[in-house]
Each structure stands twice: as C-alpha cells, then as structure tokens.
Design a protein around this motif. Structure first.
Motif, PDB file in Angstrom:
ATOM      1  N   PHE A 165      -2.374   9.906   3.224  1.00  0.00           N
ATOM      2  CA  PHE A 165      -1.517   9.356   4.270  1.00  0.00           C
ATOM      3  C   PHE A 165      -1.892   7.897   4.545  1.00  0.00           C
ATOM      4  N   PHE A 166      -0.871   7.074   4.726  1.00  0.00           N
ATOM      5  CA  PHE A 166      -1.079   5.688   5.117  1.00  0.00           C
ATOM      6  C   PHE A 166      -0.119   5.363   6.245  1.00  0.00           C
ATOM      7  N   ASN A 167      -0.665   4.970   7.395  1.00  0.00           N
ATOM      8  CA  ASN A 167       0.151   4.684   8.578  1.00  0.00           C
ATOM      9  C   ASN A 167       1.104   5.834   8.911  1.00  0.00           C
ATOM     10  N   GLY A 168       0.612   7.063   8.755  1.00  0.00           N
ATOM     11  CA  GLY A 168       1.400   8.236   9.096  1.00  0.00           C
ATOM     12  C   GLY A 168       2.385   8.676   8.035  1.00  0.00           C
TER      13      GLY A 168
ATOM     14  N   PHE B 178       9.690   3.971  -9.909  1.00  0.00           N
ATOM     15  CA  PHE B 178       8.346   3.417  -9.771  1.00  0.00           C
ATOM     16  C   PHE B 178       7.438   4.415  -9.053  1.00  0.00           C
ATOM     17  N   ASP B 179       6.161   4.298  -9.332  1.00  0.00           N
ATOM     18  CA  ASP B 179       5.186   5.194  -8.716  1.00  0.00           C
ATOM     19  C   ASP B 179       4.932   4.824  -7.260  1.00  0.00           C
ATOM     20  N   TYR B 180       4.851   3.507  -6.993  1.00  0.00           N
ATOM     21  CA  TYR B 180       4.580   3.053  -5.626  1.00  0.00           C
ATOM     22  C   TYR B 180       5.419   1.837  -5.263  1.00  0.00           C
ATOM     23  N   PHE B 181       5.586   1.660  -3.971  1.00  0.00           N
ATOM     24  CA  PHE B 181       6.345   0.535  -3.429  1.00  0.00           C
ATOM     25  C   PHE B 181       5.583   0.052  -2.204  1.00  0.00           C
ATOM     26  N   ILE B 182       5.196  -1.219  -2.216  1.00  0.00           N
ATOM     27  CA  ILE B 182       4.415  -1.745  -1.098  1.00  0.00           C
ATOM     28  C   ILE B 182       5.177  -2.876  -0.406  1.00  0.00           C
ATOM     29  N   VAL B 183       4.927  -3.013   0.880  1.00  0.00           N
ATOM     30  CA  VAL B 183       5.469  -4.110   1.675  1.00  0.00           C
ATOM     31  C   VAL B 183       4.291  -4.793   2.357  1.00  0.00           C
ATOM     32  N   LEU B 184       4.159  -6.101   2.159  1.00  0.00           N
ATOM     33  CA  LEU B 184       3.066  -6.857   2.754  1.00  0.00           C
ATOM     34  C   LEU B 184       3.462  -7.349   4.142  1.00  0.00           C
ATOM     35  N   ASN B 185       2.503  -7.842   4.885  1.00  0.00           N
ATOM     36  CA  ASN B 185       2.769  -8.299   6.250  1.00  0.00           C
ATOM     37  C   ASN B 185       3.799  -9.418   6.306  1.00  0.00           C
TER      38      ASN B 185
ATOM     39  N   LEU C 223      -1.532  -5.235   3.543  1.00  0.00           N
ATOM     40  CA  LEU C 223      -0.596  -4.131   3.330  1.00  0.00           C
ATOM     41  C   LEU C 223      -0.039  -3.609   4.647  1.00  0.00           C
ATOM     42  N   ARG C 224       1.296  -3.538   4.737  1.00  0.00           N
ATOM     43  CA  ARG C 224       1.958  -3.018   5.925  1.00  0.00           C
ATOM     44  C   ARG C 224       2.576  -1.645   5.681  1.00  0.00           C
TER      45      ARG C 224
END
Length: 279
Positions: free
Chosen positions: A84-87, A134-141, A110-111
């Motif tokens: 879990f990351f940020n719920g 895609f395996d992962y999707f990230i959004v930065l600050n 990482l946001r």
C-alpha cells in the motif's frame, strides 16, 4: 544474495537490523499510530502516508486505484501480492516487480503510485496495432506522470524498442470500448533488476518501515546529533551510547528517507556504511 527460503530470508533481514527496528506505538483515539511523545517535529514534512487503523473492528475492501486488471492471487512460479502507498493498493506479480514497487515508493518526490496502468497502443514492426499495459504509473509532486515498465535486464533491448514505439504513438491510452486518449503520461521508463537490486530493495524495506514506526522525539534528537558531527560518519556511530537502539536505528532510516542524511556510497546500507549530513 538470493534467499529461496522464507525463513532464511527472515534470518538474513534480522541480522541486517530488522530485529532492532522499533515497533509501532499504541494507537491514538483517532486510530492513527501515535508516537510516545508529543514533541513537535522539526524536520521537513513528507507526503502523508496512511497508517493502519487498528481501532476499527470491521474489514474494508482495499482500494487498488486505476488498476485495469486484477492479477491472480497465486501462481506457481512467481511471487504475487500487493503493498500500500498512500492508502492505495499496489499489485506486484513477481519478485522483481515487488522490488521495483518498493524502490519507487522511496522516491522523495513521489505523490501517487498506481499498478497495472495505463494501457496504451502502439504499432509493431509488421504494422499491426498492439496494446501494452504498464506495470506501474507514478505521479511526482510537480505533476509529472511516468509510465513504468518492469523487465529483467536481459530483455532491455526489446523493451526499449517497445517503449520507442509507444512514444511514437503519442503514449496514447486505450480506455473502455477502445476509446483512445493521447498523452496519458508525460514519459515512459524501464526499470530492471540492475536498478531494483536486492540491496536497493532491502534499503527500501527499512525506509518504508521507518515511515510508520519512527519516534518523532528520537528523530529530533538525532537531528541535533548529526548537526554536531563533522564530515562523514558511520551508521554505527549513531547507535553508540543511546538508551534505545531500536528507536535510534529507526530514526536513522527515517532521516535517510527525509534526505537529512545520505549514504556516501551506493549499495546496501548497514552499520558500517559511511553517511553524511545533507546541506
């Protein structure tokens, strides 16, 4: 070092310092993990991470965000599960994906972290339209969105070719009923076992643990100690003459997470590692 047996891996992590990480404090009335003291935090605040509500007496379905598919719970040849990351629940379908997920979660900016997203289309070498999730999707600050593919380094060349084709198609997402949406990400990236090494994974484990289990007062005290230290110092130096080594060890990892101290050299961080205070 690879550990095919769970007990062997547990003993290895215990020797590495797991046994000296502090345990979470008793839950406060609002259900969040509270530190034993109410001392104000004097170091930079990070993006808040949701703690487990130990006071609730009911089970709540995990939220897996934007995931477009639900991986099977078990598979004979791979390690599957979620963190879990940020719920938000984050799937992994292999040991490598678990390592990548953990390393990504330690990124300072990482946001948001999503798994199994987005699904995009591209044109293969034969001119046929294909789809890739895609395996992962990230959004930065700062709002930057990056779609992350995970593969072993031996497949780097073919994966980079695939990512080039996805970029050439405008990183165009495929939604319900085949609806196309251009620029669902600002960039794409490939992470392999050469980036998400076993050493990086173990470092990430202790960093992520410290986010939930650190003591604010101990972190404040350690900040004062580090300010008085000249140049470089060893991890183990910060454990000397302290009443509770478990809290101090967890505080060290928390300050590493906050970028208040940093390792001088890359690789696995242990008691002999050289650290330095960050400006």
């Amino acid at each position: 070092m690879r550990h095919n047996h769970k007990i062997a891996k547990y003993l290895y992590l215990k020797r590495a310092g797991l046994g000296e990480l502090s345990l979470p404090s008793r839950p406060s009335p609002d259900g969040l993990m509270a530190s034993e003291t109410n001392s104000p935090t004097t170091y930079p605040a990070r993006t808040p991470h949701t703690a487990v509500d130990t006071a609730q007496d009911y089970w709540e379905e995990p939220n897996f965000g934007l995931a477009l598919r639900v991986p099977a719970d078990k598979q004979a040849k791979t390690a599957r599960g979620h963190t879990f990351f940020n719920g938000n629940g984050v799937y992994h379908e292999s040991e490598l994906e678990h390592r990548v997920s953990s390393v990504l979660q330690t990124l300072f900016e990482l946001r948001e972290l999503q798994s199994q997203y987005p699904k995009v289309h591209y044109i293969d070498a034969d001119g046929v339209q294909r789809e890739h999730t895609f395996d992962y999707f990230i959004v930065l600050n700062d709002g930057t969105r990056v779609a992350v593919a995970v593969k072993y380094a031996r497949k780097r060349v073919e994966m980079l070719d695939l990512l080039d084709r996805i970029c050439a198609a405008g990183i165009t997402g495929v939604g319900p009923l085949g609806k196309l949406t251009p620029r669902v990400a600002d960039a794409v990236a490939l992470m392999t076992n050469e980036e998400a090494t076993q050493e990086a994974f173990e470092n990430a484990y202790f960093i992520l643990t410290s986010r939930l289990h650190h003591d604010d007062a101990e972190c404040d005290s350690l900040v004062d100690v580090v300010k008085r230290l000249p140049g470089q110092f060893r991890f183990g130096d910060l454990l000397r003459d302290v009443p509770t080594r478990d809290k101090r060890r967890t505080a060290i990892w928390r300050l590493i997470d906050l970028r208040l101290i940093a390792p001088v050299y890359s690789g696995r961080i242990d008691d002999r590692s050289w650290l330095r205070a960050c400006a």
